[in-house]
Design a protein around this motif. Sequence first.
Motif, PDB file in Angstrom:
ATOM      1  N   GLU A 271      45.268  35.088  50.232  1.00  0.00           N
ATOM      2  CA  GLU A 271      44.487  34.304  49.261  1.00  0.00           C
ATOM      3  C   GLU A 271      45.146  34.429  47.906  1.00  0.00           C
ATOM      4  OE1 GLU A 271      41.000  31.964  48.091  1.00  0.00           O
ATOM      5  OE2 GLU A 271      42.001  32.422  49.971  1.00  0.00           O
ATOM      6  N   SER A 272      45.532  33.301  47.311  1.00  0.00           N
ATOM      7  CA  SER A 272      46.161  33.337  45.987  1.00  0.00           C
ATOM      8  C   SER A 272      45.202  33.916  44.972  1.00  0.00           C
ATOM      9  CB  SER A 272      46.575  31.924  45.558  1.00  0.00           C
ATOM     10  OG  SER A 272      47.542  31.405  46.440  1.00  0.00           O
ATOM     11  N   TRP A 273      45.705  34.794  44.146  1.00  0.00           N
ATOM     12  CA  TRP A 273      44.881  35.484  43.152  1.00  0.00           C
ATOM     13  C   TRP A 273      44.879  34.702  41.849  1.00  0.00           C
ATOM     14  CZ3 TRP A 273      44.862  37.327  38.277  1.00  0.00           C
ATOM     15  CH2 TRP A 273      43.934  38.323  37.941  1.00  0.00           C
ATOM     16  N   PHE A 274      43.704  34.433  41.322  1.00  0.00           N
ATOM     17  CA  PHE A 274      43.602  33.977  39.945  1.00  0.00           C
ATOM     18  C   PHE A 274      42.204  34.250  39.451  1.00  0.00           C
ATOM     19  CE2 PHE A 274      42.177  30.221  42.214  1.00  0.00           C
ATOM     20  CZ  PHE A 274      41.179  29.691  41.423  1.00  0.00           C
ATOM     21  N   CYS A 275      42.081  34.414  38.124  1.00  0.00           N
ATOM     22  CA  CYS A 275      40.768  34.774  37.575  1.00  0.00           C
ATOM     23  C   CYS A 275      40.385  33.863  36.425  1.00  0.00           C
ATOM     24  CB  CYS A 275      40.782  36.233  37.124  1.00  0.00           C
ATOM     25  SG  CYS A 275      39.229  36.776  36.392  1.00  0.00           S
ATOM     26  N   CYS A 276      41.077  33.995  35.273  1.00  0.00           N
ATOM     27  CA  CYS A 276      40.693  33.244  34.078  1.00  0.00           C
ATOM     28  C   CYS A 276      41.286  31.848  34.148  1.00  0.00           C
ATOM     29  CB  CYS A 276      41.164  33.976  32.829  1.00  0.00           C
ATOM     30  SG  CYS A 276      40.591  35.658  32.731  1.00  0.00           S
ATOM     31  N   ALA A 277      40.954  31.119  35.212  1.00  0.00           N
ATOM     32  CA  ALA A 277      41.595  29.850  35.486  1.00  0.00           C
ATOM     33  C   ALA A 277      40.677  28.687  35.168  1.00  0.00           C
ATOM     34  CB  ALA A 277      42.008  29.788  36.945  1.00  0.00           C
ATOM     35  N   GLU A 278      41.277  27.528  35.003  1.00  0.00           N
ATOM     36  CA  GLU A 278      40.520  26.291  34.884  1.00  0.00           C
ATOM     37  C   GLU A 278      41.042  25.351  35.958  1.00  0.00           C
ATOM     38  OE1 GLU A 278      39.791  22.779  31.597  1.00  0.00           O
ATOM     39  OE2 GLU A 278      40.266  24.785  30.905  1.00  0.00           O
ATOM     40  N   PRO A 279      40.648  25.598  37.247  1.00  0.00           N
ATOM     41  CA  PRO A 279      41.189  24.815  38.352  1.00  0.00           C
ATOM     42  C   PRO A 279      40.650  23.402  38.356  1.00  0.00           C
ATOM     43  CG  PRO A 279      39.443  26.222  39.147  1.00  0.00           C
ATOM     44  CD  PRO A 279      39.654  26.564  37.679  1.00  0.00           C
ATOM     45  N   THR A 280      41.426  22.495  38.957  1.00  0.00           N
ATOM     46  CA  THR A 280      40.912  21.154  39.146  1.00  0.00           C
ATOM     47  C   THR A 280      39.830  21.197  40.208  1.00  0.00           C
ATOM     48  OG1 THR A 280      42.445  20.623  40.927  1.00  0.00           O
ATOM     49  CG2 THR A 280      43.223  20.263  38.674  1.00  0.00           C
ATOM     50  N   SER A 281      39.058  20.128  40.312  1.00  0.00           N
ATOM     51  CA  SER A 281      37.966  20.115  41.281  1.00  0.00           C
ATOM     52  C   SER A 281      38.483  20.260  42.699  1.00  0.00           C
ATOM     53  CB  SER A 281      37.158  18.821  41.144  1.00  0.00           C
ATOM     54  OG  SER A 281      37.984  17.691  41.328  1.00  0.00           O
ATOM     55  N   ASN A 282      39.627  19.652  42.992  1.00  0.00           N
ATOM     56  CA  ASN A 282      40.170  19.755  44.344  1.00  0.00           C
ATOM     57  C   ASN A 282      40.678  21.153  44.632  1.00  0.00           C
ATOM     58  OD1 ASN A 282      39.627  17.109  44.955  1.00  0.00           O
ATOM     59  ND2 ASN A 282      41.611  16.351  44.307  1.00  0.00           N
ATOM     60  N   GLN A 283      41.310  21.791  43.640  1.00  0.00           N
ATOM     61  CA  GLN A 283      41.738  23.171  43.824  1.00  0.00           C
ATOM     62  C   GLN A 283      40.533  24.054  44.103  1.00  0.00           C
ATOM     63  OE1 GLN A 283      43.824  23.818  40.145  1.00  0.00           O
ATOM     64  NE2 GLN A 283      45.816  23.793  41.146  1.00  0.00           N
TER      65      GLN A 283
END
Length: 470
Positions: free
Chosen positions: A452-464
Amino acid sequence: MISCYELGHQPFHLASLSAMLEQSGYAPVCVDTSIDSLSDEAIHQARFVAISVPMHTAMRLGEQVAQRIRTLNPTAYICLYGLYALLNADHLLEQHTIDAAIGGEYEVPLCQLIAAVEQGKDDGIPGVYSRGHISGPWIQRTPFIVPERDHLPALDRYARMERGTETRVVGYTESTRGCKHTCVHCPVTPIYHGRFFAVPADVVLADIRAQVAGGAQHITFGDPDFWNGPTHALRITRAMHQEFPDLTFDATIKIEHLLKHRQFLPEMKELGCVFVVSAVESLNNRVLQELAKNHTAADVAEAFDEMERVGITLRPSLLPFTPWETLDSYIELLNFFEQGHFIEHIDPVHLSIRLLIPPGSAHLDTPGSSSWIGEFDPTAFGYRWAHPDPRMDELQKQVATLVEQAEQMGSDAVMTFFQIKARALAMKGEKLSAFKAMRQYGERKELPHLTESWFCCAEPTSNQLCARRA
């Protein structure tokens, strides 16, 4: 009790709260919607619903779950708890999506809230923010007990640790809460304000023991920084290794701490540490200063050298799209990973991450922030901002789309990297053949990583966002 997403791990924030609820005489029903469906029947039966929102992705998914519950069972009492709950309480309370929110050390206030709701009262409970009572985060030491995992999905349904052809079932625990550092962009900062609590070693070890019994072969220590208390961390990992010598682990540790306590790294390797996640964020020193990271680009290079020497993989998390990053410094970031042969150390999603400014963010209190921070966007649970160089905003959109498509297609990560670099150079009117660059890159590394790719303080797109658990 509902978990929506915990980075592909069995939900610790359900397990921790379950233990305290059961100690108080309750029998909570746990649902992890990242892998199981939440039935209409379960919703109709619930009088009280607690939704865990320890990160931004969970917050966005949690709102959707809360709205569904509110539609199907209007009288159910809905409480959000976790790192992002209190940050977003005002908007969700105003919309009547939820009835309360708890931030910080949530277990004690939430148990008290359930007891109060049973008696027809929900106001005036310390640590509980409701329409009738304003409260800040509950930052008091929790009477820690061993998390209860018996009613959670099996560990083998979650992310694995891969190392070459080897695959290991992963468990997850935390040895500390909060963080003594106050990085400006971090969601921990507006909740804990530099405080952290050590979880007793015997509680952590008992949790690890239970997960090993459930099939865990690798443990992720999910503390915001595992070396906030390095002596505490070593005490736990030494005891863990003595009892389970074949168990491997990973942890999140600041660049600053990796260099300050580098004398511990060889022992960490011997104790089973296979990789360390570190919030590098950027190699632009202006960006690092604005984020109060307390490390420099030179420190990052030194940390890579040190970790290579010891034999522990360094897996940096990145935040390359901020108002202070430039197109040139973004390309320099890419050059660093290419020239150092470090491309395999990063997941491509990290090259798309854009600064998120949630309500309560420390950025809102920094001098001059009003000049670049715009209006609050309730659909994104954050404040809008635009880069002074429009090319950077356009590049971020292109990179996010490229990464999303690459993940859906299962594309080669090194090829994706060079496609990203080609897009960045194109913004300057320069050309790069991704295929040629990939061929010239040389021999690939097979590094340990979670599936599972790690990310936290992200602003992902809706599809992501929707693809995280695909």
